[in-house]
Design an enzyme around this catalytic site. Structure first.
Site, PDB file in Angstrom:
ATOM      1  N   GLY A 221       0.778  -1.233   0.000  1.00  0.00           N
ATOM      2  CA  GLY A 221       0.000   0.000   0.000  1.00  0.00           C
ATOM      3  C   GLY A 221       0.804   1.274   0.000  1.00  0.00           C
ATOM      4  O   GLY A 221       0.229   2.368   0.000  1.00  0.00           O
ATOM      5  N   GLU A 262       5.214  -5.596   2.350  1.00  0.00           N
ATOM      6  CA  GLU A 262       4.743  -6.353   1.185  1.00  0.00           C
ATOM      7  C   GLU A 262       4.302  -5.441   0.039  1.00  0.00           C
ATOM      8  O   GLU A 262       3.144  -5.463  -0.388  1.00  0.00           O
ATOM      9  CB  GLU A 262       3.557  -7.204   1.666  1.00  0.00           C
ATOM     10  CG  GLU A 262       3.112  -8.283   0.751  1.00  0.00           C
ATOM     11  CD  GLU A 262       1.928  -8.991   1.379  1.00  0.00           C
ATOM     12  OE1 GLU A 262       2.055 -10.192   1.632  1.00  0.00           O
ATOM     13  OE2 GLU A 262       0.877  -8.366   1.637  1.00  0.00           O
ATOM     14  N   PRO A 263       5.204  -4.610  -0.435  1.00  0.00           N
ATOM     15  CA  PRO A 263       4.793  -3.645  -1.456  1.00  0.00           C
ATOM     16  C   PRO A 263       4.732  -4.247  -2.850  1.00  0.00           C
ATOM     17  O   PRO A 263       5.491  -5.173  -3.175  1.00  0.00           O
ATOM     18  CB  PRO A 263       5.918  -2.603  -1.401  1.00  0.00           C
ATOM     19  CG  PRO A 263       7.106  -3.370  -0.940  1.00  0.00           C
ATOM     20  CD  PRO A 263       6.627  -4.507  -0.109  1.00  0.00           C
ATOM     21  N   GLY A 264       3.850  -3.713  -3.659  1.00  0.00           N
ATOM     22  CA  GLY A 264       3.856  -4.020  -5.089  1.00  0.00           C
ATOM     23  C   GLY A 264       4.259  -2.757  -5.815  1.00  0.00           C
ATOM     24  O   GLY A 264       5.387  -2.562  -6.272  1.00  0.00           O
ATOM     25  N   ARG A 265       3.308  -1.796  -5.828  1.00  0.00           N
ATOM     26  CA  ARG A 265       3.476  -0.529  -6.544  1.00  0.00           C
ATOM     27  C   ARG A 265       4.792   0.179  -6.242  1.00  0.00           C
ATOM     28  O   ARG A 265       5.471   0.643  -7.150  1.00  0.00           O
ATOM     29  CB  ARG A 265       2.291   0.360  -6.118  1.00  0.00           C
ATOM     30  CG  ARG A 265       2.293   1.758  -6.610  1.00  0.00           C
ATOM     31  CD  ARG A 265       1.164   2.561  -5.914  1.00  0.00           C
ATOM     32  NE  ARG A 265       0.085   1.713  -5.451  1.00  0.00           N
ATOM     33  CZ  ARG A 265      -0.996   1.430  -6.157  1.00  0.00           C
ATOM     34  NH1 ARG A 265      -1.162   1.960  -7.339  1.00  0.00           N
ATOM     35  NH2 ARG A 265      -1.919   0.622  -5.671  1.00  0.00           N
ATOM     36  N   ARG A 301      -6.030   1.248 -15.399  1.00  0.00           N
ATOM     37  CA  ARG A 301      -6.197   2.050 -14.185  1.00  0.00           C
ATOM     38  C   ARG A 301      -7.023   3.323 -14.380  1.00  0.00           C
ATOM     39  O   ARG A 301      -7.880   3.630 -13.548  1.00  0.00           O
ATOM     40  CB  ARG A 301      -4.831   2.392 -13.557  1.00  0.00           C
ATOM     41  CG  ARG A 301      -3.980   1.167 -13.246  1.00  0.00           C
ATOM     42  CD  ARG A 301      -2.751   1.492 -12.424  1.00  0.00           C
ATOM     43  NE  ARG A 301      -3.061   1.815 -11.053  1.00  0.00           N
ATOM     44  CZ  ARG A 301      -2.983   3.007 -10.538  1.00  0.00           C
ATOM     45  NH1 ARG A 301      -2.546   4.011 -11.281  1.00  0.00           N
ATOM     46  NH2 ARG A 301      -3.321   3.241  -9.295  1.00  0.00           N
ATOM     47  N   TYR A 305     -10.243   3.330 -12.048  1.00  0.00           N
ATOM     48  CA  TYR A 305     -10.212   4.173 -10.846  1.00  0.00           C
ATOM     49  C   TYR A 305     -10.152   5.674 -11.140  1.00  0.00           C
ATOM     50  O   TYR A 305     -10.084   6.472 -10.209  1.00  0.00           O
ATOM     51  CB  TYR A 305      -8.960   3.890 -10.004  1.00  0.00           C
ATOM     52  CG  TYR A 305      -8.597   2.448  -9.794  1.00  0.00           C
ATOM     53  CD1 TYR A 305      -9.386   1.626  -8.994  1.00  0.00           C
ATOM     54  CD2 TYR A 305      -7.447   1.909 -10.372  1.00  0.00           C
ATOM     55  CE1 TYR A 305      -9.027   0.297  -8.783  1.00  0.00           C
ATOM     56  CE2 TYR A 305      -7.081   0.588 -10.157  1.00  0.00           C
ATOM     57  CZ  TYR A 305      -7.875  -0.206  -9.368  1.00  0.00           C
ATOM     58  OH  TYR A 305      -7.517  -1.511  -9.159  1.00  0.00           O
ATOM     59  N   CYS A 336     -13.907  -0.183 -28.709  1.00  0.00           N
ATOM     60  CA  CYS A 336     -15.247   0.284 -29.060  1.00  0.00           C
ATOM     61  C   CYS A 336     -16.037   0.462 -27.775  1.00  0.00           C
ATOM     62  O   CYS A 336     -16.988  -0.250 -27.502  1.00  0.00           O
ATOM     63  CB  CYS A 336     -15.925  -0.713 -29.982  1.00  0.00           C
ATOM     64  SG  CYS A 336     -16.167  -2.261 -29.167  1.00  0.00           S
ATOM     65  N   GLU A 337     -15.583   1.396 -26.969  1.00  0.00           N
ATOM     66  CA  GLU A 337     -16.257   1.632 -25.686  1.00  0.00           C
ATOM     67  C   GLU A 337     -15.928   3.053 -25.224  1.00  0.00           C
ATOM     68  O   GLU A 337     -14.752   3.436 -25.185  1.00  0.00           O
ATOM     69  CB  GLU A 337     -15.743   0.574 -24.689  1.00  0.00           C
ATOM     70  CG  GLU A 337     -16.428   0.665 -23.389  1.00  0.00           C
ATOM     71  CD  GLU A 337     -16.556  -0.648 -22.608  1.00  0.00           C
ATOM     72  OE1 GLU A 337     -16.538  -1.737 -23.202  1.00  0.00           O
ATOM     73  OE2 GLU A 337     -16.703  -0.524 -21.405  1.00  0.00           O
TER      74      GLU A 337
HETATM   75  N1  LLP Z   1      -0.628  -7.031  -0.062  1.00  0.00           N
HETATM   76  C1  LLP Z   1      -1.928  -7.328  -0.247  1.00  0.00           C
HETATM   77  C2  LLP Z   1      -2.560  -8.293   0.610  1.00  0.00           C
HETATM   78  C3  LLP Z   1      -2.631  -6.706  -1.285  1.00  0.00           C
HETATM   79  O1  LLP Z   1      -3.919  -6.995  -1.461  1.00  0.00           O
HETATM   80  C4  LLP Z   1      -1.993  -5.772  -2.109  1.00  0.00           C
HETATM   81  C5  LLP Z   1      -2.714  -5.126  -3.219  1.00  0.00           C
HETATM   82  C6  LLP Z   1      -0.632  -5.503  -1.888  1.00  0.00           C
HETATM   83  C7  LLP Z   1       0.020  -6.131  -0.849  1.00  0.00           C
HETATM   84  C8  LLP Z   1       0.155  -4.531  -2.731  1.00  0.00           C
HETATM   85  O2  LLP Z   1      -0.382  -3.257  -2.704  1.00  0.00           O
HETATM   86  P1  LLP Z   1       0.480  -2.040  -3.320  1.00  0.00           P
HETATM   87  O3  LLP Z   1       1.726  -1.937  -2.498  1.00  0.00           O
HETATM   88  O4  LLP Z   1       0.822  -2.414  -4.704  1.00  0.00           O
HETATM   89  O5  LLP Z   1      -0.411  -0.857  -3.246  1.00  0.00           O
HETATM   90  N2  LLP Z   1      -4.983  -2.547  -8.942  1.00  0.00           N
HETATM   91  C9  LLP Z   1      -4.870  -1.450  -7.989  1.00  0.00           C
HETATM   92  C10 LLP Z   1      -4.344  -1.831  -6.675  1.00  0.00           C
HETATM   93  C11 LLP Z   1      -5.073  -2.992  -6.016  1.00  0.00           C
HETATM   94  C12 LLP Z   1      -4.130  -3.757  -5.222  1.00  0.00           C
HETATM   95  C13 LLP Z   1      -4.722  -4.953  -4.579  1.00  0.00           C
HETATM   96  N3  LLP Z   1      -3.905  -5.456  -3.532  1.00  0.00           N
HETATM   97  C14 LLP Z   1      -4.150  -0.255  -8.636  1.00  0.00           C
HETATM   98  O6  LLP Z   1      -3.953  -0.284  -9.848  1.00  0.00           O
HETATM   99  O7  LLP Z   1      -3.855   0.721  -7.950  1.00  0.00           O
END
Ligand code: LLP
Length: 418
Positions: A221, A262-265, A301, A305, A336-337
């Site tokens: 997050g 646990e970051p993704g973004r 995205r 959102y 086409c949307e």
């Molecule tokens: N851990 C858990 C349990 C999660 O559900 C998520 C994201 C993450 C970590 C990683 O979150 P981050 O650090 O990437 O914010 N598709 C959306 C975001 C939804 C993420 C769902 N879970 C977007 O494009 O912003």
């Protein structure tokens, strides 16, 4: 990232060279940026990459080489992690979900992968077949926060996590499961105030738990500055807040506690761009539309959102278009949307963006699309998945080939009805 014509970075010159050999649109990632972002979180004991943000196997390999562990949320993500070289040992892979489909349940047991359970049913199902299995509990702290209501993952309107921790603990005891740690992820794009609340909630959960754990996870997050006016998150503050919580827990349990994040973004978003070509320019009444060859099937995205992605333009002749004169522009794609618009609000109204005048054959770049770009793409309108390219040591490497139309159709053409 990028764009001035400096050596050793992704710049207009080398992007132009890419367009000569590849079909646009293209996802492009910069390895160095990813490695720098990992360094920013080095104070945490474990960085666990939420691969849903960008699950390309070659990106996962970069994470692994940098000692980052991995989170998987599906059987496909487990397979990706294994192909990238992660093993289920030492909690390298953790499976996080709110439910098991039957196939994934058996896979997780077969490979002995630690799970992070978001429902009591998961504990029951795994406990019956695999007593002693290592588990984490994903706790819903009863509040949440996110950049959009669709990314808020806490509170009673969210399907995520476990509400009743003591009920979960009795199932853990019943099946002799081994509880490793507690995990909280309240949503994507959170702020310090909410973060502090989560840290307090984590401490309270452990104090009330009456069970000895070895780890806590701060979830993901962490926000990134999508907009030029957005502030960068202070990772030191982020760490300090969680470190305080960890110390309180360690004092209470009388032994050290491992702190995971646990970051993704945060790790991948800013390393990526989406390169597109302008294919149509038209006036609709007073509105000026620029249409590019990528749609929301590629970058979802903005449609999902109303997310902002910074856009820059450069000419087919290889220079950044930075004219003083900018015009109100709506940028859309080929689908086409009507919602196939990259400049729109959270509730789906079009929103103009001041952009330089561009012509057919010029390029638009969507910035900070490394996270939830390629991984959220689809084949909608029967458009093939586009290629992904990694910039590493001053060279470009294809890390996913553009899907062919026949690959896309194979799972149907191979079915035969007499
Ligand atoms: N851990 C858990 C349990 C999660 O559900 C998520 C994201 C993450 C970590 C990683 O979150 P981050 O650090 O990437 O914010 N598709 C959306 C975001 C939804 C993420 C769902 N879970 C977007 O494009 O912003």
């Amino acid at each position: 990232m990028l764009l001035k014509n400096k050596k050793k970075i992704i710049n207009i010159k080398n992007i132009i060279s890419l367009t000569k050999k590849n079909h646009t649109p293209i996802w492009i990632y910069d390895e160095k940026k990813i490695k720098n972002k990992i360094q920013e979180l080095k104070k945490f004991d474990v960085i666990r990459y939420a691969q849903k943000a960008c699950s390309n196997i070659h990106i996962l390999k970069i994470m692994r080489q940098s000692n980052v562990k991995i989170d998987a949320v599906s059987i496909g993500e487990i397979e990706r992690a294994i192909i990238a070289g992660f093993t289920p040992k030492n909690n390298e892979i953790i499976f996080t979900a709110d439910l098991f489909d039957k196939e994934t349940l058996l896979k997780v047991i077969d490979l002995n992968i630690t799970i992070n359970a978001g429902s009591i049913d998961m504990l029951e199902q795994i406990g019956k077949i695999s007593p002693g299995h290592h588990v984490w509990l994903r706790i819903n702290p009863k509040f949440g926060h996110g950049h959009n209501k669709k990314t808020n993952t806490g509170g009673e309107n969210s399907k995520h996590g476990i509400w009743d921790t003591s009920a979960a603990l009795s199932i853990i005891k019943k099946h002799n499961l081994k509880l490793i740690g507690l995990h909280m992820h309240i949503g994507s794009g959170s702020d310090y105030e909410h973060l502090k609340q989560v840290c307090d909630a984590m401490v309270n959960e452990v104090l009330n738990l009456n069970y000895d754990i070895i780890s806590i996870s701060a979830g993901g997050g962490l926000p990134i500055p999508y907009h030029p006016n957005d502030e960068k998150i202070n990772t030191q503050n982020y760490f300090t807040l969680w470190d305080k919580a960890r110390k309180k827990i360690a004092n209470y349990l009388k032994h050290p506690i491992q702190l995971e994040i646990e970051p993704g973004r945060f790790l991948i978003a800013e390393s990526g761009i989406l390169l597109t070509e302008v294919r149509a320019v038209k006036k609709m009444g007073n509105n000026h539309f620029v249409l590019v060859d990528a749609g929301f099937n590629d970058l979802m995205r903005p449609t999902m959102y109303g997310s902002y992605h910074h856009i820059s333009a450069f000419s087919k002749h290889g220079y950044l278009i930075e004219t003083e004169k900018k015009i109100n522009t709506i940028v859309g794609g080929p689908l086409c949307e009507s919602g196939d618009i990259f400049t729109q609000t959270e509730i789906g109204n079009i929103k103009t963006r001041k952009l330089p005048i561009v012509n057919i054959g010029d390029y638009l770049i969507f910035h900070d699309t490394g996270a939830y770009g390629a991984s959220m793409s689809s084949n909608y309108n029967s458009r093939p998945l586009i290629s992904e390219i990694l910039f590493k040591n001053n060279k470009f490497y294809t890390i996913r080939k553009r899907q062919t139309i026949s690959d896309m159709l194979k799972s149907e053409t191979e079915c035969y009805i007499p």
